[in-house]
Design a protein around this motif. Structure first.
Motif, PDB file in Angstrom:
ATOM      1  N   ARG A 194       0.828  -1.208   0.000  1.00  9.61           N
ATOM      2  CA  ARG A 194       0.000   0.000   0.000  1.00  9.61           C
ATOM      3  C   ARG A 194       0.862   1.257   0.000  1.00  9.61           C
ATOM      4  N   LEU A 195       1.858   1.253   0.873  1.00 11.44           N
ATOM      5  CA  LEU A 195       2.732   2.421   0.965  1.00 11.44           C
ATOM      6  C   LEU A 195       3.572   2.575  -0.303  1.00 11.44           C
ATOM      7  N   ALA A 196       3.973   1.437  -0.886  1.00 14.91           N
ATOM      8  CA  ALA A 196       4.744   1.504  -2.132  1.00 14.91           C
ATOM      9  C   ALA A 196       3.941   2.228  -3.216  1.00 14.91           C
ATOM     10  N   ASP A 197       2.655   1.955  -3.303  1.00 20.80           N
ATOM     11  CA  ASP A 197       1.823   2.626  -4.299  1.00 20.80           C
ATOM     12  C   ASP A 197       1.671   4.114  -3.987  1.00 20.80           C
ATOM     13  N   VAL A 198       1.559   4.439  -2.723  1.00 23.93           N
ATOM     14  CA  VAL A 198       1.471   5.856  -2.345  1.00 23.93           C
ATOM     15  C   VAL A 198       2.770   6.579  -2.718  1.00 23.93           C
ATOM     16  N   LEU A 199       3.920   5.941  -2.453  1.00 17.24           N
ATOM     17  CA  LEU A 199       5.196   6.555  -2.831  1.00 17.24           C
ATOM     18  C   LEU A 199       5.270   6.767  -4.345  1.00 17.24           C
ATOM     19  N   SER A 200       4.805   5.782  -5.104  1.00 12.63           N
ATOM     20  CA  SER A 200       4.792   5.933  -6.565  1.00 12.63           C
ATOM     21  C   SER A 200       3.905   7.104  -6.976  1.00 12.63           C
ATOM     22  N   ALA A 201       2.778   7.236  -6.329  1.00  9.88           N
ATOM     23  CA  ALA A 201       1.869   8.333  -6.657  1.00  9.88           C
ATOM     24  C   ALA A 201       2.507   9.685  -6.363  1.00  9.88           C
ATOM     25  N   ILE A 202       3.185   9.791  -5.230  1.00 15.95           N
ATOM     26  CA  ILE A 202       3.858  11.046  -4.882  1.00 15.95           C
ATOM     27  C   ILE A 202       4.960  11.339  -5.898  1.00 15.95           C
ATOM     28  N   ARG A 203       5.735  10.314  -6.237  1.00 12.67           N
ATOM     29  CA  ARG A 203       6.854  10.477  -7.172  1.00 12.67           C
ATOM     30  C   ARG A 203       6.381  10.888  -8.560  1.00 12.67           C
ATOM     31  N   LEU A 204       5.296  10.274  -9.008  1.00  6.52           N
ATOM     32  CA  LEU A 204       4.804  10.508 -10.366  1.00  6.52           C
ATOM     33  C   LEU A 204       3.825  11.680 -10.450  1.00  6.52           C
ATOM     34  N   GLY A 205       3.395  12.172  -9.301  1.00  2.58           N
ATOM     35  CA  GLY A 205       2.515  13.343  -9.301  1.00  2.58           C
ATOM     36  C   GLY A 205       1.098  13.074  -9.738  1.00  2.58           C
ATOM     37  N   PRO A 207      -2.710  10.651  -8.532  1.00  2.00           N
ATOM     38  CA  PRO A 207      -3.311   9.847  -7.459  1.00  2.00           C
ATOM     39  C   PRO A 207      -3.079   8.356  -7.674  1.00  2.00           C
ATOM     40  N   VAL A 208      -3.167   7.607  -6.583  1.00  2.00           N
ATOM     41  CA  VAL A 208      -3.007   6.155  -6.654  1.00  2.00           C
ATOM     42  C   VAL A 208      -3.984   5.545  -7.642  1.00  2.00           C
ATOM     43  N   GLU A 209      -5.200   6.082  -7.671  1.00  2.00           N
ATOM     44  CA  GLU A 209      -6.234   5.536  -8.551  1.00  2.00           C
ATOM     45  C   GLU A 209      -5.871   5.650 -10.031  1.00  2.00           C
ATOM     46  N   GLU A 210      -4.925   6.513 -10.362  1.00  6.75           N
ATOM     47  CA  GLU A 210      -4.539   6.727 -11.760  1.00  6.75           C
ATOM     48  C   GLU A 210      -3.166   6.145 -12.079  1.00  6.75           C
ATOM     49  N   LEU A 211      -2.624   5.310 -11.198  1.00  2.96           N
ATOM     50  CA  LEU A 211      -1.290   4.760 -11.441  1.00  2.96           C
ATOM     51  C   LEU A 211      -1.270   3.752 -12.586  1.00  2.96           C
ATOM     52  N   GLY A 212      -2.325   3.013 -12.760  1.00  3.64           N
ATOM     53  CA  GLY A 212      -2.360   2.020 -13.824  1.00  3.64           C
ATOM     54  C   GLY A 212      -1.284   0.969 -13.634  1.00  3.64           C
ATOM     55  N   LEU A 213      -0.481   0.721 -14.674  1.00  2.53           N
ATOM     56  CA  LEU A 213       0.565  -0.301 -14.602  1.00  2.53           C
ATOM     57  C   LEU A 213       1.732   0.104 -13.708  1.00  2.53           C
ATOM     58  N   ASP A 214       1.767   1.359 -13.262  1.00  2.00           N
ATOM     59  CA  ASP A 214       2.812   1.787 -12.335  1.00  2.00           C
ATOM     60  C   ASP A 214       2.502   1.375 -10.895  1.00  2.00           C
ATOM     61  N   ALA A 215       1.318   0.863 -10.650  1.00  3.52           N
ATOM     62  CA  ALA A 215       0.980   0.350  -9.326  1.00  3.52           C
ATOM     63  C   ALA A 215       1.514  -1.070  -9.171  1.00  3.52           C
ATOM     64  N   GLU A 216       1.742  -1.470  -7.936  1.00  6.30           N
ATOM     65  CA  GLU A 216       2.185  -2.831  -7.664  1.00  6.30           C
ATOM     66  C   GLU A 216       1.058  -3.812  -8.015  1.00  6.30           C
ATOM     67  N   PRO A 217       1.328  -4.852  -8.796  1.00  8.36           N
ATOM     68  CA  PRO A 217       0.260  -5.797  -9.142  1.00  8.36           C
ATOM     69  C   PRO A 217      -0.168  -6.661  -7.972  1.00  8.36           C
ATOM     70  N   ASN A 218       0.721  -6.789  -6.979  1.00 11.05           N
ATOM     71  CA  ASN A 218       0.446  -7.618  -5.800  1.00 11.05           C
ATOM     72  C   ASN A 218       1.471  -7.255  -4.724  1.00 11.05           C
ATOM     73  N   GLY A 219       1.522  -8.015  -3.664  1.00  9.71           N
ATOM     74  CA  GLY A 219       2.460  -7.735  -2.581  1.00  9.71           C
ATOM     75  C   GLY A 219       3.682  -8.627  -2.598  1.00  9.71           C
ATOM     76  N   GLU A 220       4.081  -9.078  -3.803  1.00  3.68           N
ATOM     77  CA  GLU A 220       5.169 -10.054  -3.911  1.00  3.68           C
ATOM     78  C   GLU A 220       6.564  -9.448  -3.981  1.00  3.68           C
ATOM     79  N   ALA A 221       6.684  -8.139  -4.034  1.00  2.00           N
ATOM     80  CA  ALA A 221       8.013  -7.513  -4.118  1.00  2.00           C
ATOM     81  C   ALA A 221       8.631  -7.399  -2.732  1.00  2.00           C
ATOM     82  N   CYS A 222       8.604  -8.506  -2.000  1.00  2.00           N
ATOM     83  CA  CYS A 222       9.081  -8.526  -0.621  1.00  2.00           C
ATOM     84  C   CYS A 222      10.099  -9.655  -0.446  1.00  2.00           C
ATOM     85  N   LEU A 223      10.728  -9.673   0.702  1.00  2.00           N
ATOM     86  CA  LEU A 223      11.666 -10.747   1.020  1.00  2.00           C
ATOM     87  C   LEU A 223      10.908 -12.047   1.264  1.00  2.00           C
ATOM     88  N   LYS A 224      11.524 -13.157   0.872  1.00  2.00           N
ATOM     89  CA  LYS A 224      10.881 -14.470   1.029  1.00  2.00           C
ATOM     90  C   LYS A 224      11.885 -15.472   1.574  1.00  2.00           C
TER      91      LYS A 224
END
Length: 602
Positions: A194-205, A207-224
C-alpha cells in the motif's frame, strides 16, 4: 540450503519515493527468514548504504554493497564492486554525472558505465517482456563488458507472481542469460505494498487511482524464505545459486575506506604530530611570554600525548588552517562545544576558554575510552562565512572538499498532506490535520480528526492516517548540512558520491553526519553566527568613535554588569541563553560567574 543466500539488491527508502522500507526493516526481516546475507542497491547512489551496512553488522548478516544504475536510454543494471578501486570508479562516475546536472538528476550514459565497469560484478535487469531487442542488447553487453567484469555478465530476474514468470525465465535462458535472483525486493513485507503505491503516486505526481501499470500488481516484491524462492525458481536453480557466487566476488566493504587528511596542513618536512607540536609550542610562547603556568603546561602535555596516541593531529591542523585564514582577513571566529575543554584548541586560537583560569576536562572532548572522533564546531561571522567556504573550495579543490548532507524526512505535517493527496483527499481535509498535529502531543490522528469535525472512520481518511504513520521518518530528499565539511587528500569523488547542491557554487556528499561518524570520516563544522557579526560591528563603532581597536580576547570575562543583566533575563540576542526556556531559567539560577552559565547551558 546454501550457506550464502539472500536478496543481493533490495531497494531501500533511499531510492527516493520508490523503496518502501527502511534498511533496518529489510535487514531484520532477512534475519528472521534465515538469510545469511542482505544487499541494498539503491538507484543512482549509495545514500542509504552506510545505514544498511551498520544494520547488517548488528544483525550478524553479510552485507553486499551494490547500486542500481539507470541509463539515459532506460536500460537498468545492478553493479557490485569487487574491491576498493572498483568502488571508486562507481562513485567517480556517479559524481561526474551529478555535478554536471541540475540538483537531483544523475544522467548516465553507456560510455560512462563501460569506463567504470572494471572490477564490477554486474547484472542487466530483465524487462517485464524480454524481446528480440533485449536479446541483442544482452549479446552486445556480454561481449563488451566481458574483459572488465569480475564475473560474466548476469541477468537479474525476479518472480512477479503475474502468471508468466516461468515463461519469462525460459525465454531469458533461451537467450543465453545467466540468471540471478536479484533486484525484485521493494519492501520487506507484503503489507508495505500500500505504501509503495502511495510513494509511486507522490513520485509521479498523480493519485493512486490513476497509477495504472505503475501500481504494484500484488504484494510479492518482498523478502521471502529460501525454500519459497527455490519453489518459485524451479527449473532455474542456478539463478539462486549465483547469489553465493556473487557473494564470493563482491567482497568490497565500506569499512575498507581509509580517510586521508590533506597534505596542505603540514609544515614542510614535518609529520602531522610534529607540525602540531611545533605550532602549539610557538603559540604558548606568544600567549604566556613570561612562561607557561605549570598547570597549563601539564594540561597541554596530557592533550598532546593523547592526540598522538589516537592520531588526531591532522584534524586539529585542518581546523587550525581554516581558523588561521579567517583571522588573517579579519573575520571573527570562535570554536564552541566540548572543544572548549581543550588547552590545545585555546592556544591555537580555535576556542577562547583560557586553561589558566578554568578547570578544563579534555576527556569530555576526546576520550580514549569512548573511542569517538573529535568534533570541533567553529562559528564565523554569518555575513562573511561564505568567504571561508570559498577559501576551502579554492585551497583544496571541489574534487576534494564538499559539505555533508542533511536528510530531509517525512514528518507528521508533510506525511498527512502528501499521503492524503496521493489517496485523493481534498486539501480541505488534510490541511487542518497537518496544522493541528503540530503540538498535539500523544493525540492520535482519529482524535485530531474528531476535534476538527472529520469522520475518523471514513475508509479513505482512516487509510491516509495509517499510511501517514508508516511513512514517518522516510527520507524525502537530501539537503545541505549547515556547514560540515569533508576534506580529503585525494579525490573525494573516489570516497563517496558528490552531488550538486541547490545553492550555487556548493557541492555535497550523499552521506549525513551519522554516516560520516559511522565510517570514522572526520568533518570540520564551518558555521555562521549572527552575534559575531554584531560584535564585529560593535568593534568597528568603538574604533570609529573612540580610536580603540578591540578583539574578542580583549572583552572582560567577568564584568558584573553583564551578569546583572543576565539575572534580569535581559538576554535577547545573547547566544545560547536567548531562548524562552533559558531566559526563564536565568532569574532562578542567578548566574554570577562564567561557570554558572556553563551549568545552565549544559
Amino acid at each position: 540450503m546454501t550457506n550464502s543466500f539472500g536478496e543481493p539488491a533490495a531497494l531501500s527508502n533511499f531510492s527516493w519515493l520508490e523503496g518502501a522500507s527502511h534498511a533496518r526493516e529489510l535487514v531484520e526481516t532477512a534475519q528472521l527468514l534465515g538469510h545469511s546475507l542482505i544487499g541494498v542497491a539503491d538507484r543512482q547512489g549509495f545514500a542509504g548504504s552506510v545505514q544498511a551496512m551498520v544494520a547488517a553488522e548488528q544483525a550478524g548478516l553479510r552485507y553486499l554493497l551494490g547500486v542500481r544504475l539507470t541509463l539515459l536510454d532506460g536500460t537498468e543494471y545492478l553493479a557490485w564492486p569487487s574491491d576498493r578501486a572498483a568502488y571508486g570508479r562507481l562513485t567517480s562516475m556517479l559524481s561526474a554525472a551529478r555535478m554536471e546536472a541540475p540538483k537531483g538528476e544523475c544522467p548516465l550514459t553507456r560510455e560512462a558505465l563501460l569506463a567504470a565497469a572494471q572490477g564490477q560484478a554486474m547484472a542487466l535487469i530483465a524487462p517485464r517482456h524480454p524481446d528480440a531487442g533485449f536479446a541483442t542488447r544482452l549479446r552486445r553487453d556480454a561481449a563488451e563488458f566481458r574483459p572488465m567484469l569480475a564475473l560474466p555478465l548476469m541477468v537479474a530476474a525476479h518472480h512477479r507472481a503475474t502468471g508468466d514468470d516461468r515463461a519469462r525465465f525460459d525465454t531469458l535462458a533461451a537467450m543465453g542469460a545467466r540468471l540471478i535472483a536479484a533486484g525484485g525486493v521493494r519492501y520487506h513485507a507484503p503489507h508495505r505494498r500500500r505504501l509503495a503505491d502511495v510513494l509511486s503516486a507522490i513520485r509521479l505526481g498523480r493519485p493512486v487511482e490513476e497509477l495504472g501499470l505503475d501500481a504494484e500488481p500484488n504484494g510479492e516484491a518482498c523478502l521471502k524464505p529460501e525454500a519459497e524462492l527455490r519453489r518459485l525458481f524451479q527449473g532455474h536453480k542456478a539463478a539462486l545459486d549465483r547469489v553465493a557466487e556473487l557473494a564470493e566476488v563482491a567482497r568490497f566493504s565500506l569499512r575498507e575506506l581509509a580517510y586521508e587528511y590533506p597534505d596542505e596542513i603540514l609544515d614542510p618536512g614535518r609529520t602531522p604530530q610534529q607540525t602540531l607540536e611545533a605550532r602549539v609550542a610557538e603559540a604558548t610562547r606568544q600567549t604566556w611570554p613570561g612562561g607557561v603556568p605549570p598547570k597549563v603546561a601539564a594540561q597541554i602535555a596530557h592533550e598532546i600525548a593523547l592526540i598522538a596516541k589516537l592520531d588526531y593531529a591532522p584534524y586539529f591542523l585542518t581546523v587550525h588552517e581554516i581558523v588561521r585564514y579567517a583571522r588573517s582577513i579579519g573575520i571573527l571566529c570562535q570554536g564552541r562545544g566540548s572543544a572548549a575543554n581543550s588547552a590545545v584548541c585555546y592556544v591555537l586560537g580555535i576556542t577562547a576558554v583560557p586553561p589558566d583560569k578554568h578547570d578544563l576536562l579534555f576527556e569530555r572532548f576526546i576520550s580514549e575510552a569512548r573511542d569517538e572522533p573529535p568534533d570541533i564546531d567553529v562559528d564565523f561571522e554569518h555575513e562573511r562565512r561564505e568567504e571561508v567556504i570559498q577559501h576551502i573550495y579554492e585551497r583544496y579543490g571541489r574534487h576534494r572538499a564538499a559539505i555533508a548532507a542533511t536528510v530531509i524526512r517525512f514528518r507528521e505535517r508533510s506525511a498527512i498532506r502528501e499521503v492524503g493527496k496521493a489517496l485523493g483527499l481534498d486539501e480541505a481535509v488534510t490541511a487542518p490535520l497537518a496544522k493541528a498535529v503540530w503540538g498535539a502531543g500523544d493525540a492520535t490522528w482519529a482524535e485530531i480528526a474528531a476535534e476538527h469535525g472529520l469522520d475518523a472512520e471514513d475508509p479513505r481518511l482512516k487509510l491516509a492516517c495509517e499510511l501517514a504513520d508508516e511513512i514517518q521518518d522516510f527520507p524525502r530528499h537530501l539537503a545541505t548540512h549547515v556547514g560540515g565539511f569533508v576534506i580529503t587528500r585525494g579525490p573525494l569523488t573516489e570516497l563517496c558520491v558528490v552531488t550538486r547542491a541547490a545553492m550555487e557554487n556548493r557541492h555535497t556528499i550523499e552521506w549525513d553526519k551519522d554516516d560520516i561518524e559511522a565510517l570514522r570520516i572526520l568533518k570540520v563544522d564551518v558555521l555562521g553566527l549572527g552575534m559575531l557579526t554584531c560584535l564585529r560591528r560593535g568593534f568597528d563603532l568603538i574604533e570609529k568613535h573612540h580610536g580603540r581597536r578591540i578583539a574578542l580576547e580583549d572583552l572582560p570575562p567577568d564584568d558584573p554588569r553583564v551578569y546583572a543583566m543576565l539575572r534580569r533575563a535581559d538576554a535577547v540576542g545573547v547566544f545560547q541563553v536567548e531562548s524562552r526556556a533559558q531566559m526563564n531559567m536565568l532569574p532562578r539560577l542567578r548566574p554570577k560567574a562564567f561557570y554558572d552559565l556553563v551549568v545552565q547551558v549544559a
